[in-house]
Design a protein around this motif. Structure first.
Motif, PDB file in Angstrom:
ATOM      1  N   ILE A  66      29.156  27.831  19.631  1.00  0.00           N
ATOM      2  CA  ILE A  66      28.102  27.409  20.681  1.00  0.00           C
ATOM      3  C   ILE A  66      27.768  28.635  21.551  1.00  0.00           C
ATOM      4  CG2 ILE A  66      28.008  25.924  22.542  1.00  0.00           C
ATOM      5  CD1 ILE A  66      29.897  24.140  21.442  1.00  0.00           C
ATOM      6  N   ILE A  67      26.509  28.609  21.545  1.00  0.00           N
ATOM      7  CA  ILE A  67      25.773  29.556  22.438  1.00  0.00           C
ATOM      8  C   ILE A  67      25.111  29.006  23.450  1.00  0.00           C
ATOM      9  CG2 ILE A  67      23.965  31.602  22.367  1.00  0.00           C
ATOM     10  CD1 ILE A  67      24.138  31.994  19.387  1.00  0.00           C
ATOM     11  N   GLY A  68      25.540  29.276  24.501  1.00  0.00           N
ATOM     12  CA  GLY A  68      25.110  28.831  26.019  1.00  0.00           C
ATOM     13  C   GLY A  68      25.549  27.639  26.118  1.00  0.00           C
ATOM     14  N   THR A  69      24.893  26.551  26.884  1.00  0.00           N
ATOM     15  CA  THR A  69      25.438  25.137  26.976  1.00  0.00           C
ATOM     16  C   THR A  69      25.153  24.406  25.718  1.00  0.00           C
ATOM     17  OG1 THR A  69      24.900  25.388  29.227  1.00  0.00           O
ATOM     18  CG2 THR A  69      25.025  23.240  28.344  1.00  0.00           C
ATOM     19  N   ASP A  70      26.040  23.699  25.504  1.00  0.00           N
ATOM     20  CA  ASP A  70      26.133  22.925  24.184  1.00  0.00           C
ATOM     21  C   ASP A  70      25.095  21.762  24.361  1.00  0.00           C
ATOM     22  OD1 ASP A  70      26.638  21.326  21.879  1.00  0.00           O
ATOM     23  OD2 ASP A  70      28.707  20.844  22.248  1.00  0.00           O
ATOM     24  N   PRO A  71      24.069  21.801  23.492  1.00  0.00           N
ATOM     25  CA  PRO A  71      22.888  20.869  23.617  1.00  0.00           C
ATOM     26  C   PRO A  71      23.455  19.488  23.269  1.00  0.00           C
ATOM     27  CG  PRO A  71      22.273  22.729  22.237  1.00  0.00           C
ATOM     28  CD  PRO A  71      23.884  22.826  22.394  1.00  0.00           C
ATOM     29  N   LEU A  72      24.612  19.140  22.490  1.00  0.00           N
ATOM     30  CA  LEU A  72      25.166  17.814  22.292  1.00  0.00           C
ATOM     31  C   LEU A  72      26.018  17.515  23.392  1.00  0.00           C
ATOM     32  CD1 LEU A  72      25.820  18.422  18.426  1.00  0.00           C
ATOM     33  CD2 LEU A  72      23.687  17.199  19.476  1.00  0.00           C
ATOM     34  N   ALA A  73      26.374  18.265  24.308  1.00  0.00           N
ATOM     35  CA  ALA A  73      27.216  17.742  25.196  1.00  0.00           C
ATOM     36  C   ALA A  73      27.020  16.648  25.875  1.00  0.00           C
ATOM     37  CB  ALA A  73      27.736  18.958  26.174  1.00  0.00           C
ATOM     38  N   PRO A  74      25.666  16.215  26.448  1.00  0.00           N
ATOM     39  CA  PRO A  74      25.340  15.123  27.192  1.00  0.00           C
ATOM     40  C   PRO A  74      25.575  13.657  26.163  1.00  0.00           C
ATOM     41  CG  PRO A  74      23.889  16.770  27.306  1.00  0.00           C
ATOM     42  CD  PRO A  74      24.661  17.218  26.379  1.00  0.00           C
ATOM     43  N   PHE A  75      25.690  13.881  24.832  1.00  0.00           N
ATOM     44  CA  PHE A  75      25.619  12.878  24.056  1.00  0.00           C
ATOM     45  C   PHE A  75      26.808  12.174  23.678  1.00  0.00           C
ATOM     46  CE2 PHE A  75      21.696  15.006  23.493  1.00  0.00           C
ATOM     47  CZ  PHE A  75      20.730  14.169  23.569  1.00  0.00           C
ATOM     48  N   GLY A  76      27.901  13.061  24.110  1.00  0.00           N
ATOM     49  CA  GLY A  76      29.418  12.392  24.040  1.00  0.00           C
ATOM     50  C   GLY A  76      29.979  12.914  22.874  1.00  0.00           C
ATOM     51  N   GLU A  77      31.298  12.425  22.762  1.00  0.00           N
ATOM     52  CA  GLU A  77      32.259  12.634  21.773  1.00  0.00           C
ATOM     53  C   GLU A  77      31.692  11.991  20.381  1.00  0.00           C
ATOM     54  OE1 GLU A  77      36.774  12.126  20.464  1.00  0.00           O
ATOM     55  OE2 GLU A  77      36.154  11.388  22.304  1.00  0.00           O
ATOM     56  N   GLY A  78      31.748  12.563  19.138  1.00  0.00           N
ATOM     57  CA  GLY A  78      31.175  12.182  17.907  1.00  0.00           C
ATOM     58  C   GLY A  78      29.773  12.673  17.795  1.00  0.00           C
ATOM     59  N   ALA A  79      29.067  13.155  18.588  1.00  0.00           N
ATOM     60  CA  ALA A  79      27.770  13.450  18.416  1.00  0.00           C
ATOM     61  C   ALA A  79      27.395  14.745  17.229  1.00  0.00           C
ATOM     62  CB  ALA A  79      27.094  13.819  19.851  1.00  0.00           C
ATOM     63  N   ALA A  80      28.450  15.545  17.246  1.00  0.00           N
ATOM     64  CA  ALA A  80      28.406  16.704  16.482  1.00  0.00           C
ATOM     65  C   ALA A  80      28.598  16.240  15.030  1.00  0.00           C
ATOM     66  CB  ALA A  80      29.203  17.634  16.880  1.00  0.00           C
ATOM     67  N   ASP A  81      29.619  15.323  15.019  1.00  0.00           N
ATOM     68  CA  ASP A  81      29.709  14.855  13.469  1.00  0.00           C
ATOM     69  C   ASP A  81      28.842  13.914  13.171  1.00  0.00           C
ATOM     70  OD1 ASP A  81      32.449  15.799  13.528  1.00  0.00           O
ATOM     71  OD2 ASP A  81      33.533  14.126  14.470  1.00  0.00           O
ATOM     72  N   ALA A  82      28.184  13.305  13.779  1.00  0.00           N
ATOM     73  CA  ALA A  82      26.931  12.392  13.412  1.00  0.00           C
ATOM     74  C   ALA A  82      25.965  13.090  12.983  1.00  0.00           C
ATOM     75  CB  ALA A  82      26.660  11.383  14.428  1.00  0.00           C
ATOM     76  N   VAL A  83      25.562  14.198  13.566  1.00  0.00           N
ATOM     77  CA  VAL A  83      24.356  14.986  13.532  1.00  0.00           C
ATOM     78  C   VAL A  83      24.686  15.821  12.094  1.00  0.00           C
ATOM     79  CG1 VAL A  83      23.003  17.045  14.127  1.00  0.00           C
ATOM     80  CG2 VAL A  83      23.580  15.261  15.791  1.00  0.00           C
ATOM     81  N   ARG A  84      26.160  16.396  11.982  1.00  0.00           N
ATOM     82  CA  ARG A  84      26.401  17.248  10.712  1.00  0.00           C
ATOM     83  C   ARG A  84      26.395  16.340   9.764  1.00  0.00           C
ATOM     84  NH1 ARG A  84      31.059  17.991  12.584  1.00  0.00           N
ATOM     85  NH2 ARG A  84      30.541  20.202  13.618  1.00  0.00           N
ATOM     86  N   ARG A  85      26.675  15.009   9.724  1.00  0.00           N
ATOM     87  CA  ARG A  85      26.507  14.200   8.545  1.00  0.00           C
ATOM     88  C   ARG A  85      25.264  13.915   8.168  1.00  0.00           C
ATOM     89  NH1 ARG A  85      26.084   8.357   8.014  1.00  0.00           N
ATOM     90  NH2 ARG A  85      26.858   7.614   5.801  1.00  0.00           N
ATOM     91  N   THR A  86      24.398  13.656   8.843  1.00  0.00           N
ATOM     92  CA  THR A  86      22.729  13.423   8.697  1.00  0.00           C
ATOM     93  C   THR A  86      22.139  14.676   8.220  1.00  0.00           C
ATOM     94  OG1 THR A  86      22.581  12.081  10.359  1.00  0.00           O
ATOM     95  CG2 THR A  86      20.593  13.014   9.678  1.00  0.00           C
ATOM     96  N   ASP A  87      22.518  15.999   8.486  1.00  0.00           N
ATOM     97  CA  ASP A  87      22.228  17.030   7.945  1.00  0.00           C
ATOM     98  C   ASP A  87      22.409  17.433   6.371  1.00  0.00           C
ATOM     99  OD1 ASP A  87      21.471  19.995   8.387  1.00  0.00           O
ATOM    100  OD2 ASP A  87      23.339  20.357   7.298  1.00  0.00           O
ATOM    101  N   ARG A  88      23.382  16.668   5.939  1.00  0.00           N
ATOM    102  CA  ARG A  88      23.566  16.507   4.282  1.00  0.00           C
ATOM    103  C   ARG A  88      22.653  15.893   3.713  1.00  0.00           C
ATOM    104  NH1 ARG A  88      29.217  16.087   6.655  1.00  0.00           N
ATOM    105  NH2 ARG A  88      29.170  14.032   5.794  1.00  0.00           N
ATOM    106  N   PHE A  89      22.028  15.026   4.245  1.00  0.00           N
ATOM    107  CA  PHE A  89      21.206  14.192   3.574  1.00  0.00           C
ATOM    108  C   PHE A  89      20.057  14.735   2.607  1.00  0.00           C
ATOM    109  CE2 PHE A  89      22.108  10.185   6.570  1.00  0.00           C
ATOM    110  CZ  PHE A  89      23.282  10.194   5.999  1.00  0.00           C
ATOM    111  N   PRO A  90      19.905  14.613   1.731  1.00  0.00           N
ATOM    112  CA  PRO A  90      18.561  15.139   0.839  1.00  0.00           C
ATOM    113  C   PRO A  90      17.243  14.903   1.466  1.00  0.00           C
ATOM    114  CG  PRO A  90      20.053  13.944  -0.642  1.00  0.00           C
ATOM    115  CD  PRO A  90      20.797  13.436   0.742  1.00  0.00           C
ATOM    116  N   HIS A  91      17.123  13.868   2.085  1.00  0.00           N
ATOM    117  CA  HIS A  91      15.928  13.569   2.577  1.00  0.00           C
ATOM    118  C   HIS A  91      15.880  13.597   4.308  1.00  0.00           C
ATOM    119  CE1 HIS A  91      15.249  11.360  -1.175  1.00  0.00           C
ATOM    120  NE2 HIS A  91      14.258  12.106  -1.138  1.00  0.00           N
ATOM    121  N   THR A  92      16.625  14.363   4.844  1.00  0.00           N
ATOM    122  CA  THR A  92      16.616  14.780   6.369  1.00  0.00           C
ATOM    123  C   THR A  92      15.444  15.675   6.374  1.00  0.00           C
ATOM    124  OG1 THR A  92      18.908  14.837   6.667  1.00  0.00           O
ATOM    125  CG2 THR A  92      17.695  16.258   8.004  1.00  0.00           C
ATOM    126  N   ALA A  93      14.597  15.170   7.437  1.00  0.00           N
ATOM    127  CA  ALA A  93      13.277  16.009   7.727  1.00  0.00           C
ATOM    128  C   ALA A  93      13.509  17.256   8.072  1.00  0.00           C
ATOM    129  CB  ALA A  93      12.659  15.373   8.699  1.00  0.00           C
TER     130      ALA A  93
END
Length: 688
Positions: free
Chosen positions: A574-601
Motif C-alpha cells: 500500500i502506497i499512501g492511504t489505502d483507497p479500500l480502507a473506507p469500504f471495510g474488511e473484505g473489500a480487497a478480496d472482493a476486488v481481487r476476485r473480480t480482477d481475475r474475471f476474463p470480462h472485467t472492464a
C-alpha cells in the motif's frame, strides 16, 4: 371428512357448502340492488317499473347468471388470452368482466336488466369484490372449508405430493434489495412495519447478515445463489470486446446466456433441479416449474412455461379485478408521492414521471400477486423447493430512497404476503420451512450527476481529452422491474450500440465500467498513461470517485485512489492511504476476485463512500443504489428457521453469493433427511 379425529357426516359437509353458495349469492344479489339504486345508468326494473319483489327476483337472477358465467366462461377467456401481454390483460379485466355482466343482465326475463357499458364495468368489479370477500370470510371461519378451497387452487398437482408428505419442503422468499439494517428497523418497535417477520425474528427464526461480492446486484447474487457460480459477472451490464456486444443481466437474452455459462461451469442444473419451482426470478435454478423467469422469457416454444403463472392467477375473476384495481391505486399513489416529494423540495430526488408510475405498479402489484399465487400453488402441490423473488421494495427504494416513507407501505404489503404464505403452510400436504433472504441492500445518496453536475462518461471523456457535451446526459436506471414489464408486454429488448473508437462507459449503480474497444484484451496502466496521460489522475482525484481498478504490466492488479494512493493487490503493498480502507474488511478480496474475471472492464470505477452517512453516488438515475462497494448495499440478510443448522460457525461472516448457495444446498439436504409426524389434517389431505 375428519375434524379432530372425528369423521364429519357427508350431509353436513354438503349442507355447509350449499349454505356458503347461498350466502355468496345473497350478498351478490344485495350488491346488485344497492348499485341499481345508486347508479343512474343501471336498472333492474322494466321501463314501466316493478314491485320490490320483482326487482329482488331480477337481482337474484342477474347475480346467479353472473356467478355461473364467471365460473364457467372466465377461465376459458383467460386461457384464450394467455398470449396477450400481461399488462394488457390486466387492463382488459374491467372490459371482460363488464361484458360478462351485460350478458348476465340480458338473461333476465322482460329486459329488466340494463346498464351502460361503462357502468357495467363498475358493477362487475364491485360484485366480484363482494363475492370474493364473502367466500373468503366464510371459508377462513371454517378450517375444513378453507383447506378444501386451497386444495382446489392447487388443482390436480396435489396428487404428486402424497408420497412426500411428512418430509419438509423449503420455500425461499427473496425480498429484493432489502438490506439487513432496513429489515431490523422494520421489525423493531411497538408497531413494526413488518409485524409477521418481527414475530419470526423474536422466536422461530434467526437473522444473520451476509456480504455480497463486489457486484452487489441481483444478476450476480441470484446467479450465484441459484446456480452456484457467478464467475465472470463483473457488473449489472458490461461490454465484451471479442463479440462487440453488451451483456445486460436482467434482459431475457442476457439472463439466458449467463445461466448457460453458469451451468456449463458447474456441470449442475441448479439449486431447484430436484422438484423445484422458480417464481419471478432472473434465472430458473434448474426448476421444472417456472413463472415470470427472465432467462426463459425469450423462448417462443412449448418449453416456455414462464407465463403459466398468469393464467393460474387471472383465471379467477375476483383475483383479476382486485389486481387491476390495486394496479390503478398504486399508479395514483406513486403520482401523489412524487408530487409531494417535489412540493416539499426533498433532496436527493430523481425524475419519476413518464411510464415509471406504471412500472412501479407492475412491480408492486402485478408481479407480487402472481408470484404469491404461484408460490401458494407450489406449496399445495407439495414441491420440494420453491424460490421466489419480490422486487417491489427494490423498485420503490431506487426512486425514493431505501429508508424513505414511500417504502413503508411496500414493506407492510410484503409482510402480508409472507403471512399469507405462512398461513397456507398449515394446509399443505407436507410441512414447509420458510427462509427469507435478500440478494443485496441499497445505499442512499445523490446521483453522481446531481452532486457534481456531470456524468461519469463526461468525466472519462474529459480525462481522455475528448469534447464534453454542454448538457450532461442522464443514464437510465437498470432496475429489474423495467425489463420484467418489457417482457410481460412482449416488447423487444432495449438495444444499446456499444461500438466505436471512443471509450465505452457503463453504469451499474455506483460501479462504473470503462472499456476501450479498439484495444484487444485489458488495456494496461502503462498503455493508458501513454495514450491518455491525464485520465487515471482525473478519475482517481475526483471527489466523487472512491477508487478505481486497473491492470499494470509491472504490478498486476492495482487499486488507485486520490493523491497518488495505491493498493497493489498482488503483493499487498500500500502506497499512501489505502483507497479500500473506507469500504471495510473484505473489500480487497472482493476486488481481487473480480480482477481475475476474463470480462472485467479496462477500468472499474467505484464511487466515493461516506462511512458516516452511508452515502454513495450512483452513476445512473437512482438515489437508492447498489452494484458496487460501500455501505448497506453490501449487507443483505438471511432469516432462517431454528430447525436448520447455522449458516456459518460462530463469528464467521457469510461471504459471497456462491457461499449462500452452498448453505441453501445444505439446508435442502437436511430437509430431505428429516421426517416429521403427520398432523390429522395433513393425513386427511394424503387420503384425498
Amino acid at each position: 371428512m375428519r375434524r379432530d379425529g372425528v369423521r364429519t357426516p357427508w350431509w353436513k359437509t354438503l349442507s355447509g357448502a350449499l349454505l356458503r353458495v347461498l350466502a355468496v349469492w345473497l350478498v351478490s344479489s344485495l350488491t346488485l340492488l344497492v348499485l341499481a339504486a345508486l347508479l343512474p345508468d343501471f336498472r333492474l326494473q322494466s321501463a314501466s317499473g316493478d314491485s320490490l319483489t320483482r326487482t329482488a327476483f331480477a337481482a337474484a337472477l342477474g347475480a346467479g347468471a353472473f356467478g355461473l358465467l364467471s365460473a364457467l366462461v372466465w377461465p376459458v377467456l383467460v386461457r384464450a388470452l394467455l398470449l396477450v401481454p400481461a399488462l394488457v390483460l390486466g387492463l382488459l379485466v374491467f372490459f371482460l368482466n363488464g361484458s360478462l355482466l351485460l350478458l348476465a343482465l340480458d338473461l333476465i326475463p322482460g329486459a329488466r336488466g340494463q346498464a351502460a357499458p361503462e357502468t357495467a364495468m363498475i358493477v362487475a368489479a364491485a360484485m366480484s369484490a363482494a363475492s370474493s370477500a364473502t367466500a373468503t370470510f366464510l371459508a377462513v371461519r371454517n378450517d375444513e372449508a378453507y383447506r378444501r378451497r386451497l386444495v382446489r387452487l392447487a388443482g390436480r398437482r396435489g396428487r404428486a405430493a402424497r408420497s412426500r408428505a411428512g418430509t419438509p419442503g423449503m420455500v425461499f422468499l427473496q425480498l429484493d434489495g432489502l438490506g439487513h439494517d432496513v429489515l431490523r428497523a422494520a421489525t423493531h418497535g411497538d408497531r413494526p412495519l413488518m409485524a409477521t417477520v418481527a414475530g419470526w425474528t423474536g422466536g422461530s427464526h434467526r437473522l444473520t447478515p451476509w456480504r455480497t461480492d463486489w457486484s452487489s446486484q441481483t444478476g450476480a447474487s441470484q446467479l450465484g445463489i441459484l446456480h452456484g457460480s457467478n464467475e465472470d459477472l463483473p457488473a449489472f451490464r458490461w461490454y465484451e470486446k471479442e463479440t462487440d456486444a453488451l451483456i445486460v443481466s436482467n434482459r431475457p437474452t442476457g439472463a439466458a446466456e449467463l445461466q448457460r455459462r453458469a451451468v456449463e461451469r458447474t456441470g449442475d442444473g441448479g439449486l431447484l433441479a430436484q422438484d423445484g419451482a422458480s417464481r419471478g426470478n432472473l434465472f430458473s435454478g434448474g426448476a421444472g416449474q417456472v413463472a415470470l423467469v427472465m432467462s426463459v422469457a425469450a423462448r417462443r416454444d412449448k418449453h416456455n412455461r414462464s407465463r403459466a403463472g398468469y393464467f393460474a392467477y387471472f383465471s379467477d375473476p375476483a383475483n383479476a379485478t382486485r389486481t387491476a384495481v390495486s394496479f390503478l391505486a398504486e399508479v395514483v399513489r406513486e403520482i401523489v408521492q412524487s408530487l409531494r416529494s417535489r412540493f416539499r423540495h426533498e433532496t436527493p430526488r430523481v425524475k419519476r414521471g413518464g411510464l415509471y408510475p406504471f412500472l412501479r405498479a407492475f412491480a408492486t402489484v402485478v408481479e407480487r400477486d402472481v408470484v404469491v399465487a404461484a408460490v401458494i400453488g407450489d406449496m399445495l402441490a407439495g414441491r420440494t423447493a420453491v424460490y421466489a423473488d419480490f422486487v417491489a421494495y427494490d423498485e420503490v427504494a431506487h426512486h425514493s430512497g431505501p429508508g424513505h416513507r414511500d417504502t413503508h407501505q411496500v414493506l407492510r404489503s410484503l409482510d402480508r404476503c409472507i403471512a399469507l404464505i405462512a398461513k397456507v403452510g398449515r394446509h399443505t400436504p407436507r410441512p414447509y420451512r420458510i427462509v427469507l433472504l435478500s440478494d443485496h441492500g441499497q445505499s442512499p445518496g445523490a446521483t453522481f450527476l446531481e452532486r457534481y453536475g456531470l456524468s461519469l462518461g463526461d468525466l472519462v471523456r474529459a480525462g481522455c481529452g475528448l469534447p464534453v457535451p454542454r448538457r450532461a446526459g442522464r443514464t437510465p436506471s437498470g432496475a429489474e422491474a423495467r425489463e420484467a414489464a418489457r417482457a410481460a408486454l412482449h416488447r423487444p429488448e432495449g438495444t444499446e450500440e456499444p461500438g466505436g473508437p471512443h471509450p465505452i462507459v457503463l453504469a451499474s449503480g455506483n460501479l462504473g465500467l470503462v472499456s476501450f474497444p479498439d484495444t484487444p484484451g485489458r488495456i494496461t496502466r502503462e498503455e493508458l498513461d501513454r495514450r491518455h496521460p491525464a485520465l487515471l489522475g482525473t478519475l482517481a482525484n475526483h471527489p466523487g470517485i472512491g477508487f478505481l481498478l486497473v491492470r499494470s504490466e509491472e504490478h498486476g492488479a492495482v487499486v488507485l485512489g486520490p493523491a497518488g494512493a495505491e493498493h497493489r493487490l498482488d503483493s499487498g503493498r500500500i502506497i499512501g492511504t489505502d483507497p479500500l480502507a473506507p469500504f471495510g474488511e473484505g473489500a480487497a478480496d472482493a476486488v481481487r476476485r473480480t480482477d481475475r474475471f476474463p470480462h472485467t472492464a479496462d477500468l472499474m470505477v467505484n464511487s466515493a463512500y461516506d462511512p458516516v452517512t452511508g452515502a454513495v453516488h450512483a452513476f445512473e438515475e437512482q438515489i437508492g443504489s447498489h452494484g458496487g462497494l460501500g455501505g448497506a448495499q453490501n449487507r443483505p440478510f438471511l432469516l432462517w428457521p431454528m430447525e436448520l443448522t447455522p449458516p456459518t460457525a460462530d463469528g464467521e461472516l457469510l461471504t459471497g453469493a456462491e457461499q449462500v448457495h452452498r448453505v441453501l444446498r445444505r439446508w435442502l439436504r437436511e430437509a430431505a433427511a428429516a421426517q416429521q409426524p403427520l398432523s390429522a389434517e395433513t393425513d386427511e389431505i394424503r387420503r384425498r
